[in-house]
Design a protein around this motif. Sequence first.
Motif, PDB file in Angstrom:
ATOM      1  N   LYS A 117       0.824  -1.213   0.000  1.00 51.52           N
ATOM      2  CA  LYS A 117       0.000   0.000   0.000  1.00 51.52           C
ATOM      3  C   LYS A 117       0.860   1.267   0.000  1.00 51.52           C
ATOM      4  O   LYS A 117       0.416   2.328  -0.428  1.00 51.52           O
ATOM      5  N   GLU A 118       2.092   1.136   0.484  1.00 49.62           N
ATOM      6  CA  GLU A 118       3.013   2.268   0.506  1.00 49.62           C
ATOM      7  C   GLU A 118       3.856   2.357  -0.769  1.00 49.62           C
ATOM      8  O   GLU A 118       4.773   3.183  -0.859  1.00 49.62           O
ATOM      9  N   GLY A 119       3.545   1.469  -1.748  1.00 45.06           N
ATOM     10  CA  GLY A 119       4.215   1.546  -3.037  1.00 45.06           C
ATOM     11  C   GLY A 119       5.481   0.730  -3.173  1.00 45.06           C
ATOM     12  O   GLY A 119       6.262   0.927  -4.122  1.00 45.06           O
ATOM     13  N   TYR A 120       5.687  -0.214  -2.268  1.00 49.37           N
ATOM     14  CA  TYR A 120       6.905  -1.021  -2.317  1.00 49.37           C
ATOM     15  C   TYR A 120       6.796  -2.179  -3.307  1.00 49.37           C
ATOM     16  O   TYR A 120       5.720  -2.765  -3.485  1.00 49.37           O
ATOM     17  N   GLU A 121       7.922  -2.514  -3.940  1.00 47.85           N
ATOM     18  CA  GLU A 121       8.119  -3.802  -4.589  1.00 47.85           C
ATOM     19  C   GLU A 121       8.905  -4.674  -3.622  1.00 47.85           C
ATOM     20  O   GLU A 121       9.511  -4.175  -2.655  1.00 47.85           O
TER      21      GLU A 121
END
Length: 331
Positions: A117-121
């Motif tokens: 949700k925080e944009g991590y891969e």
Amino acid sequence: MSNPPLEEILLAEPRGFCAGVDRAIEIVERALVKFGAPIYVRHEIVHNTYVVNDLKVKGAIFIEELSDVPAGATLVFSAHGVSRAVQEEARARGFQIFDATCPLVTKVHVEVAKLNKEGYEFIMIGHKGHPEVEGTMGQLDSGIHLVEDVADVARISPLQTERLAVVTQTTLSVDDAAEISAAIVARFPQVRKPKQQDICYATQNRQDAVKVLSPQVDILIVVGSPTSSNSNRLRELAAKLGTEAYMVDDASELQEAWFEGKSRVGLTAGASAPEVLVRQVIDRIKALGAVAIRKMDGVEETIKFPLPKGLKLDAQGQQLEVGDSQLHQLS
């Protein structure tokens, strides 16, 4: 000069069942008592032949495809966890579901969902095809890159590197995972690592015990099934330390020739192997000539995980005690 006689068995401590395995087996057994057979289980509840066969006798049916489960049935997810797609399909089919996923695996799933949700891969260290890896990678539609060794680290191509996090299969070799993790950090210095390592306490403790035990014995026997990741890692670890090591599903697989010229035998068991199998192996080694058994000092594990709601009472309303199963008993 004659070979030294077989004298002593050194038992690793800790060994055998961990809290996650205890809980998973207990969930199936309580479901059988409360709802009656059959209870359907997606994948082997834990990777041990004896455990699975014992539960089959009691009325558990192990399946891989949810299409093999009849409508209205009770379904248990294995300790390894399942993908989001499997969870959604099971709910859509209307099964009564009990999730036996080890809470330490669930912790990894929760972390993946949060950071996604925080944009991590993600880079996942694990073994391709292992159900735990499939379950964790299946928490997302994309954005998880699997690496099995250091060489894989050079091959992956994240879409971005500003937000990149590492997660790990819980049953890996601690040393191997550390080596791969170091390679990831070397290539992606800003990568986010878990606050606490994902490799579970039981895997760590059993590997630490083998590191202490191996130099003191002529041969190490690991009780565990071929599909058990953590059991395989124990045998590999002993071999890397220079100790002759074998893994057996049960006492029938022991070969007399292994013990020729050996005076001291080390014995441990993977986290999914019941103590009854260890006792049978001890009896077989004693029959070959061992006269003494010594338990090594080690970490005492006191962790217990709570059961899902709805499995607290048996069919007569009596509280079941954790550990009632014959699988948990010494014999």
